[in-house]
Design a protein around this motif. Sequence first.
Motif: not given
Length: 108
Positions: A46-53
């Motif tokens: 979930a954190g990587l999804e937000v950070a990458s977006a």
Amino acid sequence: MEDPSRPGHDASFEERLRAARAKAGLDRPERTGRGSPSPWGLGLRAGLEVASALAVGVGFGLALDWWLSTRPLFLVAGLFLGGAAGVLNVYRLMLGRRGPGPDRNRGM
């Protein structure tokens, strides 16, 4: 012994298809449930999804600002759009973790 996958053989289509799938290794049993991921794995995803977006939105905003010479305008827009996309990705991730409910099988 004759090869049932040869075109001239008298075997039915299903038998030839079954033989070809077995020869290619496509008839292995599929794993239906891999279990649920650990909470750490879910949080990391979930954190990587937000950070990458956010990174993609800010990157596009900076590139547009550089190209059009409008410094903070597209950076701010990219920040908001990237944040919204990240939250939407996490929402979809959590929505997929729900089991199939009564309304999930209906089309929109």
